[in-house]
Design an enzyme around this catalytic site. Structure first.
Site, PDB file in Angstrom:
ATOM      1  N   ARG A 175      -2.085   4.293  88.582  1.00  0.00           N
ATOM      2  CA  ARG A 175      -2.658   3.917  89.881  1.00  0.00           C
ATOM      3  C   ARG A 175      -3.525   2.659  89.783  1.00  0.00           C
ATOM      4  NH1 ARG A 175      -6.008   6.447  92.804  1.00  0.00           N
ATOM      5  NH2 ARG A 175      -5.162   5.560  94.713  1.00  0.00           N
ATOM      6  N   LYS A 176      -3.716   2.135  88.597  1.00  0.00           N
ATOM      7  CA  LYS A 176      -4.492   0.914  88.429  1.00  0.00           C
ATOM      8  C   LYS A 176      -3.556  -0.292  88.430  1.00  0.00           C
ATOM      9  CE  LYS A 176      -7.983   3.658  87.912  1.00  0.00           C
ATOM     10  NZ  LYS A 176      -7.323   4.971  87.936  1.00  0.00           N
TER      11      LYS A 176
END
Length: 376
Positions: A175-176
Site C-alpha cells: 500500500r506504500k
C-alpha cells in the site's frame, strides 16, 4: 491502492534467485545505501517491516518498562504496538485537524516526567512539523523518532522527509509508493546506532552471515546480546532498488491525480480533502476526504454506496485507542482524532488510475452525499 510493478522488478528478483544468495546479503546492502542517500540519511538498516524498524529504534533509545512514549492514536495500530512490545506505555496524543499529524501543542499536553520519546507519524504521506516538535522536545532531552512509513517522496522544508532525522522508520508494504512485498527500513545519521541495529536485526551476531561468507576465512561469530530476526531478503531488496528508481515518477503522477480530485471535488460544500501543508509537500500515499459537518449520511453508508457503484474505497485512518486491542487503555480526550477517524474515507489513488475511473469515483461520492451528478 495498487503497486506499480513491472518486468524490471521481476528480472531483478529472478537474478537474485539465480545468484543462489536469497537471504540478507549484497542486494540488501545496496538497497540500504541507495535508499538512505535518497532520503538524506547517512545510514540505512533494512528490516522485515516498518513495525520491526520502529521496534529497533525503540531498543536503540533504551525504551522499556516504566517509560512512556507519546504516539498519535490516529495511525495504523503498528505505531502503538511497536512501543507496547518494548514494555513501555504508548501515550496517545491528539492531532492537527488539517494534517492529521501530531503538533507541539498536542504533544505538550501529554508529556510527563516518564516520557522517554515522541513517535511522530507523517500520516498518509503528509509531512509533520518535526522542527516544531524538536523545539519542544530537545530542551527536555526527549528524542523525536519519525514514523515515515507512508512518506517516501514527501518533503519537509525543502528536503526529503527523513533528512536529519534522529531515527526514521519506513514501510515497503504494497500500500506504500515503494514496495518489496513486505519490508521496512530504519535510517539514521549515527554510525553506532546503525551498526547496533544491524546486529539486533540478526540475532545479535557480531558478524553478519553475508560478511562471514564473504571473508573467505573461518570466522566464529559471537552473539553479543539477545536480539531478533528482523532481516530483509536479497530478493526483496533487489525489487526495492528498482522501485526506488521509479519514485520520482510515482510521486509526480500521484500529485497530478490528487490535484484533479481536488479540482473535481471543490464544488462539494463542506467536503475537505488532504492537501500539502505550508511546511512541505505530500506524496499523496492516501487521498483522504473529510465529509461535511452537515452531511446527512454516515461515513460507513457512503462507503457502502461507493461499493455498490463499483468503487473500492476504505475507511479513513484508524484511531488505535478505539480498537479492541487498546480497550481500557487510559488516554486524554482525543476529539480531533475521533472526528477524523469517524468522518474521513480514503478514495482510490494509484499510478494507473485513469481519468474515466477518477470520474466514476467522483460521481459515486457526490451521489452518495446527495449532491447529485458530478460537478464537472
Amino acid at each position: 491502492m495498487k503497486p506499480l510493478l513491472g518486468e524490471e522488478e521481476a528480472e531483478a528478483a529472478a537474478a537474485a534467485v539465480r545468484s543462489g544468495w536469497v537471504a540478507q546479503g549484497p542486494r540488501v546492502a545496496r538497497f540500504e545505501e541507495v535508499f538512505a542517500r535518497r532520503v538524506g540519511a547517512a545510514h540505512g538498516v533494512a528490516a522485515s517491516s516498518c513495525t520491526t524498524a520502529l521496534h529497533l529504534a525503540a531498543h536503540l533509545l533504551g525504551v522499556g518498562p516504566g517509560d512512556e512514549v507519546v504516539v498519535p492514536s490516529l495511525s495504523f495500530i503498528a505505531t502503538a504496538n511497536a512501543v507496547h512490545h518494548t514494555g513501555a506505555t504508548p501515550v496517545f496524543a491528539d492531532v492537527d485537524p488539517e494534517t492529521g499529524n501530531l503538533t507541539a501543542d498536542t504533544v505538550a499536553a501529554v508529556l510527563t516526567d516518564r516520557t522517554r520519546a515522541v513517535l511522530v507519524v507523517h500520516q498518509a504521506g503528509v509531512p509533520a512539523d518535526v522542527a516544531g516538535l524538536r523545539a519542544l522536545c530537545d530542551p527536555l532531552a526527549v528524542p523525536v523518532v519519525e514514523d515515515a512509513a507512508c512518506a517516501a517522496g514527501s518533503t519537509y522544508l525543502g528536503a526529503p522527509v527523513g533528512a536529519g532525522a534522529l531515527l526514521a522508520a519506513w514501510s515497503f508494504h504494497p500500500r506504500k509508493l515503494l514496495t518489496t512485498g513486505e519490508g521496512g527500513m530504519l535510517t539514521t545519521d549515527r554510525a553506532d546506532w546503525a551498526a547496533r541495529a544491524k546486529r539486533l536485526r540478526e540475532h545479535g551476531m557480531s558478524v553478519s552471515a553475508a560478511d562471514r561468507h564473504r571473508g573467505g576465512a573461518a570466522v566464529v561469530e559471537e552473539y553479543l546480546e539477545t536480539a531478533f530476526n528482523y532481516r530483509m531478503t536479497d530478493v526483496q531488496a533487489a525489487i526495492g532498488v528498482v522501485q526506488l528508481s521509479r519514485l520520482d515518477g510515482i510521486v509526480r503522477r500521484r500529485r497530478e491525480l490528487a490535484a484533479r480530485y481536488q479540482e473535481l471535488l471543490a464544488g462539494v460544500p463542506g467536503l475537505r480533502t488532504v492537501r500539502d501543508p505550508a511546511h512541505g509537500t505530500t506524496n499523496y500515499q492516501s487521498f483522504w476526504v473529510r465529509l461535511p459537518d452537515d452531511a446527512q449520511v454516515e461515513r460507513n453508508d457512503v462507503l457502502a454506496e461507493l461499493a455498490r457503484r463499483g468503487v473500492s474505497a476504505r475507511r479513513g485512518i484508524m484511531a488505535s485507542h478505539l480498537e479492541p486491542a487498546y480497550a481500557g487503555h487510559p488516554h486524554t480526550a482525543l476529539p480531533v482524532t475521533e472526528d477524523f477517524t469517524r468522518r474521513t474515507l480514503i478514495l482510490p489513488l494509484h499510478h494507473d488510475l485513469t481519468t474515466a475511473e477518477q470520474d466514476t469515483v467522483v460521481d459515486a461520492l457526490t451521489a452518495a452525499l446527495g449532491a447529485g451528478a458530478a460537478l464537472r
